[in-house]
Motif scaffolding. Sequence first.
Motif, PDB file in Angstrom:
ATOM      1  N   LEU A 192       0.845  -1.201   0.000  1.00 55.30           N
ATOM      2  CA  LEU A 192       0.000   0.000   0.000  1.00 55.30           C
ATOM      3  C   LEU A 192       0.882   1.254   0.000  1.00 55.30           C
ATOM      4  N   THR A 193       1.969   1.192   0.783  1.00 56.36           N
ATOM      5  CA  THR A 193       2.889   2.340   0.807  1.00 56.36           C
ATOM      6  C   THR A 193       3.459   2.600  -0.578  1.00 56.36           C
ATOM      7  N   ILE A 194       3.743   1.523  -1.315  1.00 55.62           N
ATOM      8  CA  ILE A 194       4.269   1.689  -2.676  1.00 55.62           C
ATOM      9  C   ILE A 194       3.258   2.442  -3.541  1.00 55.62           C
ATOM     10  N   GLN A 195       1.978   2.089  -3.392  1.00 54.88           N
ATOM     11  CA  GLN A 195       0.949   2.794  -4.172  1.00 54.88           C
ATOM     12  C   GLN A 195       0.906   4.274  -3.802  1.00 54.88           C
ATOM     13  N   VAL A 196       0.945   4.531  -2.483  1.00 55.10           N
ATOM     14  CA  VAL A 196       0.880   5.927  -2.033  1.00 55.10           C
ATOM     15  C   VAL A 196       2.092   6.701  -2.549  1.00 55.10           C
ATOM     16  N   VAL A 197       3.261   6.024  -2.530  1.00 50.40           N
ATOM     17  CA  VAL A 197       4.482   6.672  -3.003  1.00 50.40           C
ATOM     18  C   VAL A 197       4.379   6.985  -4.501  1.00 50.40           C
ATOM     19  N   ALA A 198       3.737   6.079  -5.243  1.00 50.20           N
ATOM     20  CA  ALA A 198       3.546   6.348  -6.674  1.00 50.20           C
ATOM     21  C   ALA A 198       2.716   7.613  -6.862  1.00 50.20           C
ATOM     22  N   ALA A 199       1.634   7.730  -6.052  1.00 50.33           N
ATOM     23  CA  ALA A 199       0.812   8.941  -6.134  1.00 50.33           C
ATOM     24  C   ALA A 199       1.633  10.166  -5.773  1.00 50.33           C
ATOM     25  N   LEU A 200       2.488  10.028  -4.747  1.00 51.80           N
ATOM     26  CA  LEU A 200       3.324  11.161  -4.325  1.00 51.80           C
ATOM     27  C   LEU A 200       4.260  11.603  -5.445  1.00 51.80           C
ATOM     28  N   LEU A 201       4.875  10.622  -6.109  1.00 49.72           N
ATOM     29  CA  LEU A 201       5.839  10.985  -7.161  1.00 49.72           C
ATOM     30  C   LEU A 201       5.147  11.656  -8.337  1.00 49.72           C
ATOM     31  N   ILE A 202       3.957  11.139  -8.696  1.00 49.71           N
ATOM     32  CA  ILE A 202       3.232  11.770  -9.804  1.00 49.71           C
ATOM     33  C   ILE A 202       2.828  13.185  -9.426  1.00 49.71           C
ATOM     34  N   THR A 203       2.358  13.342  -8.163  1.00 50.57           N
ATOM     35  CA  THR A 203       1.974  14.678  -7.714  1.00 50.57           C
ATOM     36  C   THR A 203       3.161  15.623  -7.758  1.00 50.57           C
ATOM     37  N   ALA A 204       4.322  15.115  -7.349  1.00 51.19           N
ATOM     38  CA  ALA A 204       5.520  15.969  -7.354  1.00 51.19           C
ATOM     39  C   ALA A 204       5.870  16.386  -8.775  1.00 51.19           C
ATOM     40  N   ALA A 205       5.764  15.438  -9.714  1.00 51.73           N
ATOM     41  CA  ALA A 205       6.105  15.780 -11.103  1.00 51.73           C
ATOM     42  C   ALA A 205       5.145  16.835 -11.639  1.00 51.73           C
ATOM     43  N   VAL A 206       3.825  16.619 -11.382  1.00 54.58           N
ATOM     44  CA  VAL A 206       2.844  17.601 -11.864  1.00 54.58           C
ATOM     45  C   VAL A 206       3.070  18.946 -11.182  1.00 54.58           C
ATOM     46  N   GLY A 207       3.354  18.902  -9.881  1.00 51.98           N
ATOM     47  CA  GLY A 207       3.606  20.140  -9.149  1.00 51.98           C
ATOM     48  C   GLY A 207       4.788  20.901  -9.703  1.00 51.98           C
ATOM     49  N   ALA A 208       5.854  20.162 -10.063  1.00 48.35           N
ATOM     50  CA  ALA A 208       7.032  20.835 -10.614  1.00 48.35           C
ATOM     51  C   ALA A 208       6.697  21.507 -11.935  1.00 48.35           C
ATOM     52  N   VAL A 209       5.940  20.801 -12.776  1.00 54.62           N
ATOM     53  CA  VAL A 209       5.547  21.399 -14.059  1.00 54.62           C
ATOM     54  C   VAL A 209       4.709  22.646 -13.827  1.00 54.62           C
ATOM     55  N   LEU A 210       3.775  22.532 -12.861  1.00 60.07           N
ATOM     56  CA  LEU A 210       2.865  23.647 -12.583  1.00 60.07           C
ATOM     57  C   LEU A 210       3.622  24.851 -12.030  1.00 60.07           C
ATOM     58  N   LEU A 211       4.572  24.586 -11.122  1.00 63.72           N
ATOM     59  CA  LEU A 211       5.264  25.698 -10.461  1.00 63.72           C
ATOM     60  C   LEU A 211       6.205  26.426 -11.406  1.00 63.72           C
TER      61      LEU A 211
END
Lengths: 316, 99
Positions: free
Chosen positions: A158-177
Amino acid sequence: MSLLPMGAWPQMSGTGEAVLFWIVGSLMVCGALGVLLFRKAAYAVLSMVVVMVGMAILFFALEAPFNASVQVIVYTGAILMLFLFVIMMIGLGATDGYLEQRRGFIWAGVLFGGALAVLLVSAVVISTVPGPGQIADDPYSNVPVTALAVNLFQEHWLTIQVVAALLITAAVGAVLLTHSDNLGPKLSQRSVAKARMMLYKKTGRHVGQMPPPGVWATGNAVDNPAIAGDTLEVSEESIPRVLRLRGLEKPMGQVSPQVAEALRLARTDDRSVSPWGGKVEVKQSKAWGMRGDGAPTGMLQMHFEDTATEETEEAK
Amino acid sequence: MSLAFYIALAGILFSIGAVTVVVRKSVIISLLGVELMLNSASLVFITFSRVLGDYSGQVMAFFVMIVAAAEVVVGLSIVVAIFKSRATTDLDQNVALRK
């Protein structure tokens, strides 16, 4: 050491590991001090690389080969290179004059860090941790990595899934910022041509392209201004708009002091008749330094002395 | 020599990282200090993994690394955004909230 009650910990595997630890450990502390003390950000990042690689070597010694490899690949290879990219983006020459702040702040920070180190080290020294002191599997086989994989994907799926969501969010956040909006509406070739013709109709302004940045013997970067031949002034439009808005354009005196001085002298003489703004009908360019009817004087080679003598002769 | 030396080394690195965060004025170097602190936490996890003979510590160190990667990506893009609008990365000059 005997003053303190020493706790019992599992021992290192031998003298070899102790030697490795002291060499790598002291190098890592030097690297960390480099991060703390180097003024240039690029040097700080490079000394951080020393710490990261030393950390990877210690991970190998601690029977964690997978973590050691990932440490080199992810930390040294990706994260620190990201730091270097950003330093290149925002200016390599930027130094951090951290010594220029109030002395009290620096001393408070150092005191805090020293107290923290003493606290942590002494807590470790007096503590007792029983344990086998080694991982039971054969370190020279594949078992440590496969056992880690089984642990990771069975116990922590489950942590792996959450981490996947975190990494995608970070990538989108970097693009957005780092996304930047357009400063104005997008211009098509047609609309630009139309606007220029309208402007010409209204104000009689020249319909050609904007003047490009100046090319001088001392530099031809985009922040070097060109000179408008009609007014003998620095042409503001020759600098890209973004640089002008941020006040990053160079004054003429910084690009070429000789030219700036020559311009100042030329302006005192009343030869600054605009070929297209005024009512003079232009046969040849009377621009500054150009040949033609009533060409300005002494500007074949732009030297301060030439213009100065010209100026004085005319004054006579 | 006992394995406690690894933990002591991690403590020293953590303290140096903390001082870096507090003392330095450049945002980028402060972020490097945060990285140093996260790395020393990884070292503690992996040392305890060996001390206790258990793989869980290595798994946790792995997660620490992932979170550090995400943090750096977002942190550095914030630095770039600040630099774009303010033309400085000095922590002491970005005081818009105080004014």
